[in-house]
Design an enzyme around this catalytic site. Structure first.
Site, short mmCIF file in Angstrom:
data_model
loop_
_atom_site.label_atom_id
_atom_site.label_comp_id
_atom_site.label_asym_id
_atom_site.label_seq_id
_atom_site.Cartn_x
_atom_site.Cartn_y
_atom_site.Cartn_z
N ASP A 87 1.83 0.95 -27.88
CA ASP A 87 2.14 0.50 -26.39
C ASP A 87 3.33 -0.43 -26.38
OD1 ASP A 87 0.13 1.79 -25.30
OD2 ASP A 87 -1.26 -0.22 -25.11
N ARG A 98 4.61 12.40 -5.99
CA ARG A 98 3.78 12.61 -4.69
C ARG A 98 3.68 11.38 -3.72
NH1 ARG A 98 0.50 14.84 -8.85
NH2 ARG A 98 -0.52 12.81 -9.70
N ARG A 150 1.24 8.46 -14.82
CA ARG A 150 1.40 9.74 -15.22
C ARG A 150 2.55 10.65 -14.56
NH1 ARG A 150 -4.49 12.38 -16.43
NH2 ARG A 150 -5.70 10.55 -16.66
N ASP A 181 1.07 -1.24 0.14
CA ASP A 181 0.11 -0.10 0.01
C ASP A 181 0.61 1.14 0.11
OD1 ASP A 181 -1.82 2.00 0.26
OD2 ASP A 181 -2.55 1.29 2.18
N HIS A 196 -4.44 7.11 -24.85
CA HIS A 196 -4.08 5.47 -25.22
C HIS A 196 -3.34 5.65 -26.45
CE1 HIS A 196 -5.90 3.32 -21.86
NE2 HIS A 196 -7.07 3.92 -22.09
N ASP A 197 -2.85 4.29 -26.78
CA ASP A 197 -2.19 3.86 -27.86
C ASP A 197 -2.67 4.64 -29.07
OD1 ASP A 197 -1.74 2.35 -30.42
OD2 ASP A 197 -0.46 1.19 -29.16
N ILE A 198 -4.06 4.65 -29.48
CA ILE A 198 -4.49 5.21 -30.59
C ILE A 198 -4.28 6.73 -30.71
CG2 ILE A 198 -6.98 5.51 -29.82
CD1 ILE A 198 -8.06 4.64 -32.53
#
Length: 373
Positions: free
Chosen positions: A155, A90, A84, A59, A125-127
């Site tokens: 990816d 953080r 990200r 955790d 995303h990939d696209i």
């Protein structure tokens, strides 16, 4: 190969775990840090992106867990994360904190947009990475709209593959200098680099920026897909004149097919090829072309590919506990790949003890370590 290279993997989706799978396949000692609750397929026999390595669940909102990961980092060569930008900072596990306890650490970061730039913190995303990098526009043989190859190109082609290349280069450099560094692997950068050859063609005026208009995108009839009598397909890649000659012969079109260089008659040639392939089944054409230099092959499903004689002979696919999966790649003349069996994580004492973390009971009592196995 990579025996003795230690990798701490912070669990993520897609390209980051695939990069760690490659490293584990090559013999690295990878320890995966999962989050409580796990992820889709995590730990099961079908979660092939976690094969070949144990995992433990921490955790990371618990300060004790964060400190334990830093303790793991002290003896690691590499840390790989796929969050990200800003998330690891953080958590207290960013490059600054990790390099403070291990200056030799290579810190691999896998994102779509990269660690900086206007879109760095945006979802994607990939696209969307393919689209923004300029690669998606030219994909497919449909002039009306582009087509995307699932998430293989972004990816895993421009993502995890380039992360592994960067990490291995940085590990070599760290062993020479004693200093680690951050590897910023962005899918947009990787797929752009994959298109280096086409970028050269564009600059030279030798590439038309539209689909099905060039040598390798279906713009010529001798490099394309053709339907067979049973609604299957054959892939044709007869670019060189000698291969084209075999193609024409096997199709029974000698004396009727236009010459390869007769661009004005390519429409006629395509019609001849289309009608010819529709006259037989995929199995029949496969038997006719198998082993020839026509550069023609059946378009197989994944299940069919695993049983193809060539793939079977090389062991390109293997079955582990009944699950068919790709074997490690590439091949080496002397070294052998590591086992792809997912190592048991049930014995937390043994798993963490190998990494120098002795007091598992205290970690469990504090809630930092979660036993989910």
């Amino acid at each position: 190969m990579l025996r003795g290279v230690r990798v701490v993997e912070i669990a993520a989706l897609g390209p980051a775990p695939h990069a760690c799978t490659i490293l584990a396949d090559l013999g690295a000692d990878v320890l995966r840090i999962d989050r409580p609750g796990g992820q889709l397929l995590a730990g099961g026999p079908f979660d092939l992106l976690t094969r070949g390595r144990p995992s433990v669940t921490f955790d990371l909102k618990n300060p004790v867990a964060v400190q334990t990961v830093l303790d793991l980092v002290q003896s690691a060569d590499v840390l790989i994360e796929g969050m990200r930008p800003g998330v690891m900072e953080r958590l207290g596990l960013g490059p600054e904190e990790c390099s403070a306890v291990n200056p030799r650490l290579v810190y691999g970061r896998m994102t779509g947009w990269g660690q900086d730039g206007p879109l760095a913190t945006a979802a994607g995303h990939d696209i969307t990475y393919l689209a923004t990098s300029g690669v998606l526009h030219g994909l497919g043989q449909d002039k009306r709209r582009p087509h995307f190859p699932a998430n293989l190109l972004g990816d895993f082609g421009g993502g995890s593959t380039y992360l592994v290349i960067g990490v291995l280069a940085a590990v070599l450099e760290a062993r020479r200098t004693g200093l680690g560094q951050v590897v910023d692997a962005a899918i947009v950068d990787g797929v752009a680099h994959l298109s280096t050859m086409i970028s050269g063609f564009v600059a030279a005026g030798a590439y038309i920026e539209e689909r099905a208009a060039n040598l390798l995108d279906g713009g010529v009839p001798y490099y394309d897909l053709y339907e067979t009598a049973d609604a299957q397909h054959m892939a044709v890649g007869a670019l060189e004149p000698q291969f084209f000659a075999v193609l024409v012969e096997k199709l029974g079109l000698v004396g009727r097919c236009p010459r390869q260089e007769d661009v004005d008659r390519h429409g006629e040639m395509r019609e001849l090829f289309t009608r010819a392939f529709l006259s037989r089944t995929r199995a029949e054409w496969s038997a006719i072309f198998e082993g020839t230099d026509a550069c023609v092959a059946p378009v197989l499903t994944r299940s069919e590919a695993a049983a193809h004689p060539h793939m079977a002979a090389r062991g390109t696919y293997l079955a582990v506990d009944g699950v068919v999966q790709p074997a490690p790649a590439p091949r080496f003349s002397r070294s052998r790949p590591a086992s792809v069996v997912r190592e048991s994580s049930a014995d937390l004492v043994a798993v963490l003890g190998e990494w120098g973390i002795p007091d598992v009971d205290s970690l469990l009592a504090s809630g930092a370590l979660v036993h989910e196995y």
